[in-house]
Design a protein around this motif. Structure first.
Motif, PDB file in Angstrom:
ATOM      1  N   VAL A 198       0.845  -1.197   0.000  1.00  0.00           N
ATOM      2  CA  VAL A 198       0.000   0.000   0.000  1.00  0.00           C
ATOM      3  C   VAL A 198       0.881   1.247   0.000  1.00  0.00           C
ATOM      4  O   VAL A 198       2.018   1.205   0.457  1.00  0.00           O
ATOM      5  CB  VAL A 198      -0.947   0.010   1.227  1.00  0.00           C
ATOM      6  N   PRO A 199       0.358   2.371  -0.520  1.00  0.00           N
ATOM      7  CA  PRO A 199       1.147   3.597  -0.509  1.00  0.00           C
ATOM      8  C   PRO A 199       1.699   3.899   0.880  1.00  0.00           C
ATOM      9  O   PRO A 199       1.003   3.773   1.879  1.00  0.00           O
ATOM     10  CB  PRO A 199       0.144   4.667  -0.957  1.00  0.00           C
ATOM     11  N   GLY A 246       1.661   7.279  -5.274  1.00  0.00           N
ATOM     12  CA  GLY A 246       1.834   7.064  -3.832  1.00  0.00           C
ATOM     13  C   GLY A 246       0.904   7.930  -3.020  1.00  0.00           C
ATOM     14  O   GLY A 246      -0.135   8.398  -3.490  1.00  0.00           O
ATOM     15  N   ARG A 247       1.305   8.166  -1.785  1.00  0.00           N
ATOM     16  CA  ARG A 247       0.504   8.972  -0.869  1.00  0.00           C
ATOM     17  C   ARG A 247       0.417  10.409  -1.371  1.00  0.00           C
ATOM     18  O   ARG A 247       1.382  10.946  -1.902  1.00  0.00           O
ATOM     19  CB  ARG A 247       1.116   8.964   0.525  1.00  0.00           C
ATOM     20  N   PRO A 248      -0.746  11.055  -1.163  1.00  0.00           N
ATOM     21  CA  PRO A 248      -0.856  12.470  -1.544  1.00  0.00           C
ATOM     22  C   PRO A 248       0.045  13.324  -0.645  1.00  0.00           C
ATOM     23  O   PRO A 248       0.352  12.949   0.487  1.00  0.00           O
ATOM     24  CB  PRO A 248      -2.330  12.794  -1.324  1.00  0.00           C
ATOM     25  N   ILE A 249       0.443  14.474  -1.143  1.00  0.00           N
ATOM     26  CA  ILE A 249       1.318  15.396  -0.413  1.00  0.00           C
ATOM     27  C   ILE A 249       0.478  16.507   0.199  1.00  0.00           C
ATOM     28  O   ILE A 249      -0.388  17.087  -0.453  1.00  0.00           O
ATOM     29  CB  ILE A 249       2.386  15.996  -1.369  1.00  0.00           C
ATOM     30  N   CYS A 250       0.745  16.798   1.454  1.00  0.00           N
ATOM     31  CA  CYS A 250       0.052  17.877   2.168  1.00  0.00           C
ATOM     32  C   CYS A 250       0.434  19.225   1.554  1.00  0.00           C
ATOM     33  O   CYS A 250       1.625  19.519   1.394  1.00  0.00           O
ATOM     34  CB  CYS A 250       0.427  17.840   3.650  1.00  0.00           C
ATOM     35  N   VAL A 251      -0.555  20.038   1.234  1.00  0.00           N
ATOM     36  CA  VAL A 251      -0.288  21.344   0.626  1.00  0.00           C
ATOM     37  C   VAL A 251       0.251  22.346   1.639  1.00  0.00           C
ATOM     38  O   VAL A 251       0.810  23.371   1.259  1.00  0.00           O
ATOM     39  CB  VAL A 251      -1.540  21.919  -0.066  1.00  0.00           C
ATOM     40  N   ILE A 305       0.761  12.345   3.200  1.00  0.00           N
ATOM     41  CA  ILE A 305      -0.396  12.146   4.063  1.00  0.00           C
ATOM     42  C   ILE A 305      -0.681  10.651   4.129  1.00  0.00           C
ATOM     43  O   ILE A 305      -0.964  10.020   3.115  1.00  0.00           O
ATOM     44  CB  ILE A 305      -1.632  12.899   3.526  1.00  0.00           C
ATOM     45  N   ASP A 306      -0.622  10.092   5.339  1.00  0.00           N
ATOM     46  CA  ASP A 306      -0.913   8.677   5.528  1.00  0.00           C
ATOM     47  C   ASP A 306      -2.414   8.431   5.496  1.00  0.00           C
ATOM     48  O   ASP A 306      -3.209   9.335   5.783  1.00  0.00           O
ATOM     49  CB  ASP A 306      -0.351   8.188   6.868  1.00  0.00           C
ATOM     50  N   ALA A 307      -2.810   7.197   5.197  1.00  0.00           N
ATOM     51  CA  ALA A 307      -4.227   6.840   5.145  1.00  0.00           C
ATOM     52  C   ALA A 307      -4.900   6.981   6.500  1.00  0.00           C
ATOM     53  O   ALA A 307      -6.091   7.269   6.583  1.00  0.00           O
ATOM     54  CB  ALA A 307      -4.376   5.418   4.624  1.00  0.00           C
ATOM     55  N   ASP A 308      -4.142   6.832   7.589  1.00  0.00           N
ATOM     56  CA  ASP A 308      -4.730   6.900   8.931  1.00  0.00           C
ATOM     57  C   ASP A 308      -4.643   8.285   9.553  1.00  0.00           C
ATOM     58  O   ASP A 308      -4.906   8.465  10.739  1.00  0.00           O
ATOM     59  CB  ASP A 308      -4.089   5.861   9.849  1.00  0.00           C
ATOM     60  N   GLY A 309      -4.297   9.290   8.772  1.00  0.00           N
ATOM     61  CA  GLY A 309      -4.275  10.657   9.287  1.00  0.00           C
ATOM     62  C   GLY A 309      -2.940  11.348   9.061  1.00  0.00           C
ATOM     63  O   GLY A 309      -1.982  10.750   8.585  1.00  0.00           O
TER      64      GLY A 309
END
Length: 186
Positions: A21-22, A163-168, A174-178
């Protein structure tokens, strides 16, 4: 001890894909010719750099007068490969990689050596005059025509970017769990 060479001159398939997973993915360079499949583990950064450098080679070849190698500017639709990796059995984890061009066959050539068998330079790619790989126990060598190389680079960029989205706000994944923003200390 003789070097084990996994040589693919005209592979049926050559892709970068992931397992996991990402945020916890393992990247693999997988090559298949007939029933022979070799999968080597890569770092995400190695995958991204490989795609970038392949595109650089192909773009340079396009500038040659008359484009004698018929390098496509974009991925030929018939070469798009969005399928998952086939059964993955890791052969080795890649350390140093080399990338070249064989004008006699009009193919991009990738060579990958196991981690810890050779010393790498700053970007993980060997220079033409490096002889550090002479003692490697194992090597993966893949030759692919220009259209396949263009498709390989495109898919690899897409896999890396999935992969995981990047916080702006803070620029961290950004992890899936927060996510809690963290800022560098001033």
């Amino acid at each position: 001890m003789p070097t084990t060479v996994h040589d693919f001159d005209w592979p049926d398939r050559v892709v970068v894909g992931t397992v996991g997973v990402p945020g916890q993915r393992t990247f693999y360079l997988q090559v298949r010719a007939g029933k022979q499949i070799v999968s080597i583990a890569l770092e995400k950064l190695q995958s991204a750099q490989l795609a970038e450098k392949i595109d650089e080679i192909l773009d340079q070849l396009m500038t040659v007068d008359g484009n004698p190698f018929h390098v496509p500017a974009s991925t030929p639709l018939e070469l798009v490969d969005n399928d998952d990796l086939e059964a993955v059995q890791e052969q080795f984890r890649a350390g140093v990689m080399s990338l070249g061009w064989d004008p006699t066959t009009a193919q991009v050539v990738i060579e990958a050596y196991p981690l810890d068998e050779v010393d790498e330079d700053d970007d993980g790619f060997l220079e033409e005059d490096d002889d550090e790989t002479d003692d490697a126990e194992e090597v993966l060598r893949v030759r692919m025509p220009v259209g396949t190389a263009r498709a390989f680079a495109k898919r690899t960029r897409e896999v890396v970017g999935a992969g995981r989205p990047i916080c702006v706000i803070c620029g961290q994944p950004i992890d899936a769990d927060g996510h809690t923003c963290t800022f560098p200390e001033a």
